[in-house]
Design a protein around this motif. Structure first.
Motif, PDB file in Angstrom:
ATOM      1  N   VAL A 192     -11.920   1.119  -6.848  1.00 44.97           N
ATOM      2  CA  VAL A 192     -11.042   2.262  -6.596  1.00 44.97           C
ATOM      3  C   VAL A 192      -9.854   1.866  -5.713  1.00 44.97           C
ATOM      4  O   VAL A 192      -8.726   2.296  -5.946  1.00 44.97           O
ATOM      5  N   VAL A 193     -10.094   1.015  -4.715  1.00 43.09           N
ATOM      6  CA  VAL A 193      -9.004   0.598  -3.832  1.00 43.09           C
ATOM      7  C   VAL A 193      -7.945  -0.154  -4.621  1.00 43.09           C
ATOM      8  O   VAL A 193      -6.737   0.100  -4.483  1.00 43.09           O
ATOM      9  N   ASN A 194      -8.376  -1.067  -5.478  1.00 38.04           N
ATOM     10  CA  ASN A 194      -7.433  -1.825  -6.287  1.00 38.04           C
ATOM     11  C   ASN A 194      -6.691  -0.924  -7.265  1.00 38.04           C
ATOM     12  O   ASN A 194      -5.493  -1.093  -7.503  1.00 38.04           O
ATOM     13  N   VAL A 195      -7.379   0.047  -7.845  1.00 41.20           N
ATOM     14  CA  VAL A 195      -6.744   0.982  -8.770  1.00 41.20           C
ATOM     15  C   VAL A 195      -5.674   1.802  -8.055  1.00 41.20           C
ATOM     16  O   VAL A 195      -4.579   2.022  -8.580  1.00 41.20           O
ATOM     17  N   ILE A 196      -5.966   2.228  -6.838  1.00 42.92           N
ATOM     18  CA  ILE A 196      -4.981   3.005  -6.071  1.00 42.92           C
ATOM     19  C   ILE A 196      -3.752   2.155  -5.788  1.00 42.92           C
ATOM     20  O   ILE A 196      -2.610   2.596  -5.984  1.00 42.92           O
ATOM     21  N   ILE A 197      -3.966   0.916  -5.352  1.00 40.28           N
ATOM     22  CA  ILE A 197      -2.842   0.053  -4.973  1.00 40.28           C
ATOM     23  C   ILE A 197      -2.000  -0.350  -6.181  1.00 40.28           C
ATOM     24  O   ILE A 197      -0.773  -0.313  -6.140  1.00 40.28           O
ATOM     25  N   ARG A 201      -0.332   3.758  -7.161  1.00 37.20           N
ATOM     26  CA  ARG A 201       0.766   3.592  -6.208  1.00 37.20           C
ATOM     27  C   ARG A 201       1.458   2.255  -6.411  1.00 37.20           C
ATOM     28  O   ARG A 201       1.827   1.573  -5.460  1.00 37.20           O
ATOM     29  N   GLY A 202       1.685   1.874  -7.646  1.00 38.07           N
ATOM     30  CA  GLY A 202       2.277   0.581  -7.954  1.00 38.07           C
ATOM     31  C   GLY A 202       3.682   0.419  -7.413  1.00 38.07           C
ATOM     32  O   GLY A 202       4.049  -0.623  -6.875  1.00 38.07           O
ATOM     33  N   LEU A 203       4.497   1.456  -7.527  1.00 40.07           N
ATOM     34  CA  LEU A 203       5.871   1.375  -7.033  1.00 40.07           C
ATOM     35  C   LEU A 203       5.896   1.267  -5.511  1.00 40.07           C
ATOM     36  O   LEU A 203       6.702   0.525  -4.942  1.00 40.07           O
ATOM     37  N   ASP A 204       5.005   1.980  -4.843  1.00 45.47           N
ATOM     38  CA  ASP A 204       4.903   1.896  -3.391  1.00 45.47           C
ATOM     39  C   ASP A 204       4.473   0.498  -2.956  1.00 45.47           C
ATOM     40  O   ASP A 204       4.991  -0.058  -1.991  1.00 45.47           O
ATOM     41  N   THR A 205       3.525  -0.087  -3.693  1.00 48.92           N
ATOM     42  CA  THR A 205       3.075  -1.449  -3.387  1.00 48.92           C
ATOM     43  C   THR A 205       4.208  -2.445  -3.592  1.00 48.92           C
ATOM     44  O   THR A 205       4.380  -3.371  -2.786  1.00 48.92           O
ATOM     45  N   LEU A 206       4.999  -2.252  -4.620  1.00 52.25           N
ATOM     46  CA  LEU A 206       6.161  -3.113  -4.834  1.00 52.25           C
ATOM     47  C   LEU A 206       7.137  -3.000  -3.667  1.00 52.25           C
ATOM     48  O   LEU A 206       7.697  -4.002  -3.208  1.00 52.25           O
TER      49      LEU A 206
END
Length: 133
Positions: free
Chosen positions: A96-101, A105-110
């Motif tokens: 779940v943590v990896n899915v969230i990141i 929230r892929g753009l936020d991680t970028l």
């Protein structure tokens, strides 16, 4: 604290968070060390020292009060339950943590990765310009 958090993330099954925390902490330590090595205290009379102490203490008390007020509020489980329910059907991931990141929230991680890279680029001239005396 940052390196300790990275170790906790690593042993709790979140190596991606551990790597991010380790990278951010390392860059922060380098930037802080270089900035502090270039700092030269003022040689003039120490005017305004009591005012500085009062301002720093008041600011610290204000932040402490705000953090206690925020931490005492009840936690709303709506967002956590959404991610738990939708990580497998919508993102096809069991971590779940990896899915969230990565997915939710892929753009936020970028953006976070961009900040880390810009910080490293900003630290490079500070490190490069440092000459042994």
């Amino acid at each position: 604290v940052g390196f300790g958090s990275a170790i906790v993330f690593l042993f709790r099954g979140a190596p991606d968070l551990a790597f991010t925390q380790l990278a951010v902490e390392t860059v922060f330590v380098v930037v802080a060390a270089v900035a502090l090595s270039r700092y030269r205290p003022l040689r003039s009379a120490q005017t305004g020292v009591p005012l500085r102490i009062v301002v720093a203490t008041a600011f610290g008390l204000l932040l402490t009060t705000l953090m206690i007020a925020i931490a005492s509020r009840p936690l709303d489980p709506t967002l956590a339950s959404y991610f738990l329910e939708n990580s497998v059907p919508k993102a096809h991931g069991h971590n779940v943590v990896n899915v969230i990141i990565v997915d939710f929230r892929g753009l936020d991680t970028l953006g976070e990765i961009s900040v880390v890279m810009l910080t490293a680029l900003a630290a490079w001239p500070l490190i490069k310009g440092r000459r042994p005396q």
